[in-house]
Design an enzyme around this catalytic site. Structure first.
Site, short mmCIF file in Angstrom:
data_model
loop_
_atom_site.label_atom_id
_atom_site.label_comp_id
_atom_site.label_asym_id
_atom_site.label_seq_id
_atom_site.Cartn_x
_atom_site.Cartn_y
_atom_site.Cartn_z
N GLU A 41 1.42 -7.17 -3.62
CA GLU A 41 2.79 -6.83 -3.22
C GLU A 41 3.81 -7.49 -4.15
OE1 GLU A 41 2.64 -8.40 0.90
OE2 GLU A 41 3.99 -6.75 1.31
N LYS B 13 -0.89 -9.97 -0.36
CA LYS B 13 0.30 -10.71 -0.76
C LYS B 13 0.43 -10.70 -2.29
CE LYS B 13 1.97 -11.14 2.04
NZ LYS B 13 2.22 -10.94 3.44
N GLU C 41 -5.63 -10.93 3.18
CA GLU C 41 -4.20 -11.24 3.16
C GLU C 41 -3.82 -11.78 1.77
OE1 GLU C 41 -1.76 -10.46 4.74
OE2 GLU C 41 -0.20 -11.95 4.48
N ARG D 224 15.67 -5.15 4.30
CA ARG D 224 14.77 -4.11 4.78
C ARG D 224 14.34 -3.18 3.65
NH1 ARG D 224 15.63 -3.11 10.50
NH2 ARG D 224 15.18 -0.93 10.18
N TRP E 166 16.74 4.52 2.05
CA TRP E 166 15.45 4.42 1.36
C TRP E 166 14.96 5.85 1.31
CZ3 TRP E 166 9.87 4.03 2.42
CH2 TRP E 166 9.20 3.13 1.60
N HIS F 219 -22.77 -4.84 -4.50
CA HIS F 219 -22.82 -3.41 -4.16
C HIS F 219 -21.77 -2.60 -4.92
CE1 HIS F 219 -25.79 -4.24 -1.15
NE2 HIS F 219 -25.01 -5.19 -0.63
N LYS G 63 10.94 -3.74 4.65
CA LYS G 63 10.53 -4.71 5.66
C LYS G 63 9.98 -4.07 6.92
CE LYS G 63 10.13 -8.84 7.28
NZ LYS G 63 9.02 -9.61 6.72
N CYS H 270 15.59 2.19 5.69
CA CYS H 270 17.02 2.43 5.91
C CYS H 270 17.63 1.52 6.96
CB CYS H 270 17.25 3.86 6.39
SG CYS H 270 16.50 5.10 5.38
N ASN I 84 18.65 7.17 10.38
CA ASN I 84 17.34 6.63 9.99
C ASN I 84 16.29 7.51 10.65
OD1 ASN I 84 18.67 4.55 8.82
ND2 ASN I 84 17.92 2.96 10.20
N GLY I 85 15.22 7.81 9.93
CA GLY I 85 14.16 8.63 10.53
C GLY I 85 13.94 9.89 9.72
#
Ligand code: F6R
Length: 569
Positions: free
Chosen positions: A453, A450, A446, A27, A71, A469, A564, A2, A97-98
């Protein structure tokens, strides 16, 4: 996640709010809204993009405006649940927000109120409505906040009050200081066009901005907070000729890495040398940079440390006064990371922060911090901030001996490698594996993050030796394997891993300065000594994810379901 914008001043309110919300889009959000006050409260909301909201917002002549990108957390993605939320009499508008935790208890207290949404935010408007029956706005805000459990950045407008009220607890909020105008925003990007001076608010702060100025209170007393200057340029909110922010930011790495290396880390180095134990905490991409820091400290300085996923920290670690906790977070606002360091601080540990955002909560919670100075990163997927984090890790480990030019050259040469045909190949596979060993294992992690995502394909990272394994059972003609193969002590073992997966029919690509003839595709990177060679792999994993995502028709700047800055646990 948000975003909030609030404004009081002489400019066109709709324009400031829409521009502010546009700059917060990166964001991540699913709906948006704007509220004005003049003789009454006007609220406009829309599920979808800010551009769609813009078409339904009237250009109201008002003194103040608030806006929000939501969001969804409490309640589905609907117009009713979008912010601003209002009270029964439609005199109060709130953006938040929160997450408020004591929702059930508060709802009971507000039995006589009529609710229009499923949000926790609406409760705040109704609580304030109750308190305003008894007292003036600032006191009513204070009394309202006393009833809330949870996290919030709040901006509130009340009919007949020429002020915007605000409050902050565990969610970022900043005041932008103009001349006879003030901004309130969760992210300085929302007002950088108008002013570069801002005040980052601290937990527990509340107060107001009016045309005459602003006042901040904490625990009933007025407080003064630092005024900071924004350290990046407005042009960073533009694509600068690139089709996507992500590609722009990948290409900026060569320059910004120099800013990170210019940071003085001597105090941090000293804290690390004297620590009884070292815990490194971070989430996502920052975790991978932290993992690399751990390996570098051990290999090149003989210093042991633990790397812990931030959200797991409170369940797994018992820091004490001899512990140094190194928290890595590009935003400096990741709730999981902040929660971990607050826990560590309560137990007496000292905190080192590594972040890109001056004035972020992480800088205020840290005893020492290093700012990456990578500039604003708009693409949701971290790219240049990862490279900057890795650069700071090098600086901490090698101090003044770190070779900046070598890092820049290594990045530049890899940025020139053509990855297009490999990306074309990737779109046909749904099982992706990224392999590395030793120092290149965090790079493989990473790579997998990436890739998943941005492409929405399943991708996993493994140290080569771990294949036998379990994961070998997944290797067949439908598997794509990408191996990172520096010419260090892991090279021969990685050759073996490559043969293992190749023999089972997987398509194998490798990035290496060495000769790897068994693979289907070799991305030959320039030869460089370790650990500098690692920088040659970073642009490749980023570009592979980026190109594949574009070929699949995805938006690489805004991958689905991701945001974000993750300011909720
Ligand atoms: C991945 C990504 C996320 C973040 C994570 C932590 O591309 O961007 O995994 O790395 O959410 O964020 P920060 O670094 O802000 O704490």
């Amino acid at each position: 996640m948000c975003g909030i914008i609030g404004y009081i001043g002489y400019r066109n309110k709709k324009e400031v709010a829409i521009k502010g919300l546009k700059s917060l889009e990166y964001r991540g959000y699913d709906s948006a809204g704007i509220g004005f006050i003049n003789d009454k409260v006007y609220v406009f909301k829309k599920v979808g993009r800010v551009d769609e909201l813009k078409d339904v917002v009237n250009n109201i002549n008002a003194t103040l405006v608030i806006g929000h990108t939501r969001w969804a957390t409490h309640g589905g993605v609907t117009e009713e649940n979008a912010h601003p939320q209002t009270d029964c009499s439609n005199n109060i508008m709130v953006v938040h927000n929160g997450t408020i935790e004591n929702v059930d208890e508060l709802r009971l207290r507000l039995k006589n109120h009529k609710f229009n949404s499923e949000t926790d935010t609406e409760l705040i408007a109704h609580l304030l409505e109750e308190e305003l029956k008894e007292t003036e706005p600032l006191k009513a805000l204070e009394l309202t906040l006393n009833q809330l459990k949870g996290s919030y950045a709040l901006v509130i407008g009340i009919k007949g009050v020429n002020k915007l009220l605000f409050a902050k607890q565990d969610s970022p909020l900043h005041i932008g200081l103009g001349k006879k105008e003030f901004f309130l925003a969760s992210d300085i990007a929302a007002f950088v066009e108008y002013t570069r001076k801002f005040v980052p608010l601290m937990d527990g702060d509340y107060g107001y901005v009016s045309l005459e100025g602003y006042k901040i209170f904490n625990k009933g007393k007025e407080v003064k907070r630092d005024v900071l200057e924004i350290n990046w340029e407005i042009k960073e909110v533009e694509k600068g000729g690139y089709p996507h922010f992500m590609l722009k930011e990948i290409n900026e790495q060569v320059d910004v890495v120099g800013n990170a290396l210019a940071v003085n880390t001597s105090n941090i180095e000293e804290m690390i040398s004297n620590a009884g134990s070292i815990h490194i905490v971070a989430a996502g991409t920052s975790y991978h940079a932290g993992y690399l820091l751990k390996l570098l400290l051990e290999k090149y300085k003989g210093i042991e440390s633990d790397i812990v996923i931030a959200s797991e920290y409170i369940f797994t670690k018992r820091p004490n006064k001899d512990t140094v906790v190194i928290a890595i977070s590009q935003s400096g606002e990741t709730a999981d990371t902040l929660q971990a360091i607050k826990f560590a601080k309560r137990r007496g540990a000292r905190i080192v922060g590594i972040t890109n955002v001056m004035g972020s909560s992480l800088t205020y919670l840290s005893d020492e911090y290093a700012i990456m100075n990578a500039g604003l990163e708009v693409g949701v997927a971290a790219t240049k901030t990862f490279t900057s984090q890795v650069a700071i890790a090098f600086k901490i480990v090698f101090g003044g001996r770190v070779n900046k030019e070598k890092i820049k050259q290594t990045l530049t040469s890899s940025l020139n490698i053509d990855i297009a045909s490999l990306a074309k190949k990737c779109i046909n596979y749904d099982k992706m594996f990224f392999l590395g060993r030793g120092l290149s294992y965090p790079i493989a992690m990473e790579g997998a993050l990436k890739f998943k995502e941005l492409t929405y394909k399943h991708a996993e990272a493994y140290p080569g030796g771990e294949l036998k394994h379990g994961p070998l059972s997944l290797m067949d003609e439908d598997a794509f394997v990408f191996a990172f193969m520096p010419e260090d002590e892991t090279f021969a073992k990685m050759i073996y891993s490559v043969e293992e997966v190749k023999a089972r029919g997987a398509f194998v690509a490798a990035a290496s300065p060495g000769n790897v003839d068994k693979v289907d595709a070799l991305l030959k990177v320039n030869k460089e000594e370790m650990p500098y060679q690692l920088f040659s792999f970073i642009p490749l994993l980023q570009l592979l994810a980026y190109r594949t995502s574009v070929l699949l028709g995805n938006d690489p700047d805004k991958p689905r379901n991701l945001a974000k800055s993750i300011t909720v646990e």
